[in-house]
Design a protein around this motif. Structure first.
Motif, PDB file in Angstrom:
ATOM      1  N   ALA A  29       0.713  -0.856  -0.229  1.00  0.00           N
ATOM      2  CA  ALA A  29       0.004  -0.352  -0.002  1.00  0.00           C
ATOM      3  C   ALA A  29       0.705   1.834  -0.297  1.00  0.00           C
ATOM      4  N   LYS A  30       0.077   2.581  -0.452  1.00  0.00           N
ATOM      5  CA  LYS A  30       1.352   3.534  -0.684  1.00  0.00           C
ATOM      6  C   LYS A  30       1.206   4.064   1.145  1.00  0.00           C
ATOM      7  N   ALA A  31       2.306   4.520   1.515  1.00  0.00           N
ATOM      8  CA  ALA A  31       2.545   5.361   2.901  1.00  0.00           C
ATOM      9  C   ALA A  31       2.004   6.593   3.125  1.00  0.00           C
ATOM     10  N   GLY A  32       2.029   7.054   4.381  1.00  0.00           N
ATOM     11  CA  GLY A  32       1.914   8.834   4.598  1.00  0.00           C
ATOM     12  C   GLY A  32      -0.073   8.920   3.962  1.00  0.00           C
ATOM     13  N   VAL A  33      -0.526   8.121   3.431  1.00  0.00           N
ATOM     14  CA  VAL A  33      -2.509   7.817   3.329  1.00  0.00           C
ATOM     15  C   VAL A  33      -2.905   7.539   4.178  1.00  0.00           C
ATOM     16  N   ASP A  34      -4.122   8.887   5.078  1.00  0.00           N
ATOM     17  CA  ASP A  34      -4.847   7.843   5.933  1.00  0.00           C
ATOM     18  C   ASP A  34      -5.671   6.446   5.008  1.00  0.00           C
ATOM     19  N   THR A  35      -5.948   5.559   5.505  1.00  0.00           N
ATOM     20  CA  THR A  35      -6.041   4.209   5.431  1.00  0.00           C
ATOM     21  C   THR A  35      -7.063   3.452   5.587  1.00  0.00           C
ATOM     22  N   ILE A  36      -7.932   2.803   5.822  1.00  0.00           N
ATOM     23  CA  ILE A  36      -8.866   2.620   5.743  1.00  0.00           C
ATOM     24  C   ILE A  36      -9.084   0.819   5.091  1.00  0.00           C
ATOM     25  N   ILE A  37      -8.500   0.078   6.099  1.00  0.00           N
ATOM     26  CA  ILE A  37      -8.788  -1.666   6.034  1.00  0.00           C
ATOM     27  C   ILE A  37     -10.757  -2.288   6.090  1.00  0.00           C
ATOM     28  N   LYS A  38     -11.257  -2.615   5.295  1.00  0.00           N
ATOM     29  CA  LYS A  38     -12.373  -3.322   5.193  1.00  0.00           C
ATOM     30  C   LYS A  38     -12.338  -4.829   5.327  1.00  0.00           C
ATOM     31  N   MET A  39     -12.295  -5.394   6.686  1.00  0.00           N
ATOM     32  CA  MET A  39     -12.299  -6.799   6.955  1.00  0.00           C
ATOM     33  C   MET A  39     -13.226  -7.133   6.945  1.00  0.00           C
ATOM     34  N   LYS A  40     -13.710  -8.009   5.667  1.00  0.00           N
ATOM     35  CA  LYS A  40     -15.406  -8.598   5.516  1.00  0.00           C
ATOM     36  C   LYS A  40     -15.040 -10.046   5.954  1.00  0.00           C
ATOM     37  N   THR A  41     -16.013 -10.513   6.887  1.00  0.00           N
ATOM     38  CA  THR A  41     -16.380 -11.732   7.185  1.00  0.00           C
ATOM     39  C   THR A  41     -17.174 -12.796   6.861  1.00  0.00           C
ATOM     40  N   GLU A  42     -17.613 -13.849   6.035  1.00  0.00           N
ATOM     41  CA  GLU A  42     -18.682 -14.311   6.145  1.00  0.00           C
ATOM     42  C   GLU A  42     -18.990 -16.030   6.505  1.00  0.00           C
ATOM     43  N   GLY A  43     -19.205 -16.239   7.508  1.00  0.00           N
ATOM     44  CA  GLY A  43     -19.436 -17.413   8.430  1.00  0.00           C
ATOM     45  C   GLY A  43     -18.173 -17.875   8.851  1.00  0.00           C
ATOM     46  N   THR A  44     -17.404 -16.163   9.007  1.00  0.00           N
ATOM     47  CA  THR A  44     -15.929 -16.776  10.137  1.00  0.00           C
ATOM     48  C   THR A  44     -16.386 -16.998  11.399  1.00  0.00           C
ATOM     49  N   PHE A  45     -15.982 -18.231  12.370  1.00  0.00           N
ATOM     50  CA  PHE A  45     -15.854 -18.783  13.709  1.00  0.00           C
ATOM     51  C   PHE A  45     -15.185 -19.323  13.577  1.00  0.00           C
ATOM     52  N   ASP A  46     -13.419 -18.965  13.374  1.00  0.00           N
ATOM     53  CA  ASP A  46     -12.623 -19.611  13.202  1.00  0.00           C
ATOM     54  C   ASP A  46     -11.371 -18.524  14.227  1.00  0.00           C
ATOM     55  N   CYS A  47     -10.035 -18.484  14.557  1.00  0.00           N
ATOM     56  CA  CYS A  47      -9.725 -17.591  15.040  1.00  0.00           C
ATOM     57  C   CYS A  47      -9.439 -16.623  14.776  1.00  0.00           C
ATOM     58  N   SER A  48      -9.270 -16.088  13.054  1.00  0.00           N
ATOM     59  CA  SER A  48      -8.988 -14.897  12.805  1.00  0.00           C
ATOM     60  C   SER A  48     -10.197 -14.143  12.684  1.00  0.00           C
ATOM     61  N   ALA A  49     -11.542 -14.856  13.465  1.00  0.00           N
ATOM     62  CA  ALA A  49     -11.905 -13.221  13.901  1.00  0.00           C
ATOM     63  C   ALA A  49     -11.904 -12.323  14.906  1.00  0.00           C
ATOM     64  N   SER A  50     -10.844 -13.501  15.727  1.00  0.00           N
ATOM     65  CA  SER A  50     -10.086 -11.970  17.116  1.00  0.00           C
ATOM     66  C   SER A  50      -8.978 -11.810  16.640  1.00  0.00           C
ATOM     67  N   LEU A  51      -9.109 -10.443  15.502  1.00  0.00           N
ATOM     68  CA  LEU A  51      -7.955  -9.535  15.275  1.00  0.00           C
ATOM     69  C   LEU A  51      -7.400  -8.866  16.011  1.00  0.00           C
ATOM     70  N   VAL A  52      -6.057  -8.643  15.830  1.00  0.00           N
ATOM     71  CA  VAL A  52      -5.143  -7.769  17.039  1.00  0.00           C
ATOM     72  C   VAL A  52      -4.119  -7.258  15.462  1.00  0.00           C
ATOM     73  N   ILE A  53      -3.995  -6.362  16.045  1.00  0.00           N
ATOM     74  CA  ILE A  53      -2.951  -5.142  14.927  1.00  0.00           C
ATOM     75  C   ILE A  53      -2.110  -4.529  16.027  1.00  0.00           C
ATOM     76  N   PRO A  54      -1.241  -4.812  16.383  1.00  0.00           N
ATOM     77  CA  PRO A  54       0.354  -4.269  18.070  1.00  0.00           C
ATOM     78  C   PRO A  54      -0.361  -2.891  17.038  1.00  0.00           C
TER      79      PRO A  54
END
Length: 130
Positions: A62-87
């Protein structure tokens, strides 16, 4: 040498060769998921990703220094990836099983490599701000 020694050496070589063949790392960046859909909307960079059985794509450029939005889509997500951490942005949330979560990254944080992972550390992704 007798036949038993030769036979055991052949079996040992076959087992070691098989173990090396089946455990080698075949991952390449091109195999790490689909190409991210990135778009610019009103001066903000939108990164579309999905979470289910891991994160896709796993590497985003991605391009640096730009306001960014991550659109994280889930669809029937019941596994560990539903617990998201971005330190790097102190983000931690249990995503809804189905929906889209918008994660804001300010332009001053949009630099270098940012890693997201599930709470158990089993799945991860990287956003490389260039």
């Amino acid at each position: 040498m007798n036949k038993q020694i030769i036979l055991s050496l052949l079996i040992t070589v076959a087992l070691i060769g098989g173990a090396v063949f089946f455990t080698r790392d075949n991952s390449r960046e091109s195999d790490l998921g689909e190409i991210a859909s990135i778009e610019m909307v009103d001066g903000k960079q939108i990164i579309n990703m999905s979470a289910k059985g891991g994160y896709s794509p796993r590497i985003v450029n991605a391009k640096a220094g730009v306001d960014t939005i991550i659109k994280m889509k889930t669809e029937g997500t019941f596994d560990c990836s539903a617990s998201l951490v971005i330190p790097e942005i102190s983000y931690q949330k249990l995503l809804s099983p189905t929906g889209v979560e918008e994660i804001l990254i300010s332009k001053d944080k949009a630099k270098g490599t940012m890693q997201g992972l599930c709470s158990m550390g089993m799945y991860n992704f990287q956003i490389r701000f260039n």
